[in-house]
Design an enzyme around this catalytic site. Structure first.
Site, short mmCIF file in Angstrom:
data_model
loop_
_atom_site.label_atom_id
_atom_site.label_comp_id
_atom_site.label_asym_id
_atom_site.label_seq_id
_atom_site.Cartn_x
_atom_site.Cartn_y
_atom_site.Cartn_z
CG ASP A 144 1.36 -8.06 2.72
OD1 ASP A 144 2.73 -7.24 2.09
OD2 ASP A 144 0.27 -8.38 1.40
CD GLU A 146 3.22 -6.37 -0.70
OE1 GLU A 146 3.84 -5.18 -1.57
OE2 GLU A 146 2.45 -6.78 -0.82
CE1 TYR A 220 4.08 -12.37 -4.06
CE2 TYR A 220 3.90 -14.78 -3.81
CZ TYR A 220 3.85 -14.27 -3.53
OH TYR A 220 3.27 -13.80 -2.15
#
Length: 388
Positions: A144, A146, A220
């Protein structure tokens, strides 16, 4: 684009053929029964209880988060060891359940760029990933980052991140394949990815997809901190949306970038976002307001408070976006969120577009499994009888 169906039809897997009357016989899902249902579990500093996790309702659990320290995978919280033990014990209930550790996240992506920079530093990380997965008897690793090539949470980033992201995942896949043969099991690799074109422009997703089992698309947080209200995880793009965002648009962009449908796992939030000072025009939708930090609520809180009788909130359905929202005219408060109806629409979308499944952030936001059950029923209508 799929036709919009009633939530009753969606929840019970009833598809309506074109130009035909409704029929009451459920049809077989257009995705195989192994469509992924991936839940991120974010325990932080507490020890999980096996009884709080519905093990039979997911195919995969991603435990959030491990960190990157000295180019190695490192435990993030004090009770990670106990929690990995709890999660792996759930296989007694669901032998096919896979447990992965997710590395990074919004606040712990600061060292990815340095780690991925050279073959040597990537090898250190990958060796540590094998050791970590083996130590805790896990089934794989979720990256993950980011985000590659982007600042994220004030992170170090480089133009080289674009290529190094691909190399990291390729080398991880090669090593996991070798280790998997030794352990006589498949070791999973997956990634959590941004839903924006900006993310795609800083990665090589057509290449990356070859080296991962799934791409967990974070469709989202498209709104939040904005000066006007908006759906942060709408299924379709509303014609009046000034940002022109939606889950469908993100999926279409990924497909255009060369990603295969079955690699995309559609992400959904188990939380909502709120704005204050919102005028009643269009019941507050796409109206000016102040994003409220104290109105970042999980679904359980929304269901027990804002949806309770006498709360002053009225639920509205946006037919253009297939999204619900709440508005309190007295307090001028507007709240965007997901519910069982909107997730039923998204499950049908996943089936109709032959995507790899659905994932959600984060498990504890739905304590009564209302949303999780909607995902299960929507993806696999035959599971309806086992839902709570």
């Amino acid at each position: 684009m799929l036709r919009r169906l009633s939530v009753r039809a969606l929840l019970f897997g009833i598809l309506l053929p074109p130009f035909a009357v409704a029929r009451t016989t459920p049809v077989t899902s257009t995705v195989p029964n192994h469509a992924e249902i991936i839940g991120y579990v974010f325990a932080r500093d507490r020890i999980l209880s096996p009884s709080e996790i519905a093990a039979t309702k997911m195919t995969r659990i991603n435990y959030a988060f491990a960190d990157v320290k000295d180019n190695k995978v490192a435990e993030g919280f004090a009770h990670d060891a106990e929690n990995f033990g709890v999660l792996t014990s759930l296989k007694q209930q669901n032998p096919s359940l896979k447990i992965l550790v997710s590395v990074g996240g919004w606040t712990w992506s600061k060292n990815f760029s340095d780690m991925a920079l050279t073959k040597k530093t990537r090898s250190i990380f990958i060796d540590s990933a094998v050791d970590f997965v083996t130590k805790y008897k896990l089934d794989g690793l979720d990256i993950d980052w980011e985000y590659p090539g982007l600042e994220g949470d004030h992170n170090k980033f480089r133009p080289e991140d674009k290529e190094n992201y691909t190399l990291l995942l390729k080398e991880l896949r090669i090593r996991f394949d070798r280790e998997g043969r030794r352990q006589h099991k498949h070791l999973y690799t997956s990634i959590a990815t941004g839903g924006s074109l900006n993310f795609l422009q800083h990665t090589e997703m057509d290449k990356v997809q070859k080296y991962v089992d799934s791409i967990n698309l974070m469709t989202y947080d498209m709104y939040g901190g904005d000066k006007n209200t908006g759906h942060h995880s709408s299924l379709y793009t509303h014609p009046d949306d000034p940002k022109h965002v939606s889950s469908d648009k993100s999926v279409q962009n990924y497909l255009a970038a060369g990603v295969k449908e079955n690699k995309i796992v559609l992400g959904v939030p188990f939380y909502g976002k709120g704005w204050t000072g919102v005028e009643a025009t269009k019941n507050g939708l796409f109206q000016p307001g102040t994003s409220a930090r104290n109105l970042h609520l999980n679904y359980g809180s929304i269901a027990s408070t804002l949806l309770a009788p006498g709360s002053g909130y009225v639920r509205y359905w946006d037919y253009s976006s297939d999204s619900p929202y709440l508005y309190n005219a007295t307090t001028q408060t507007w709240v965007d969120y997901e519910d069982a109806e909107s997730l039923a629409h998204k499950a049908l979308y996943v089936r109709g577009h032959h995507l790899g499944g659905m994932m959600f952030w984060e498990y504890t936001g739905d304590p009564n499994n209302v949303l999780l059950d909607a995902i299960n029923i929507g993806l696999h209508p035959t599971n309806e009888a086992t839902a709570r």
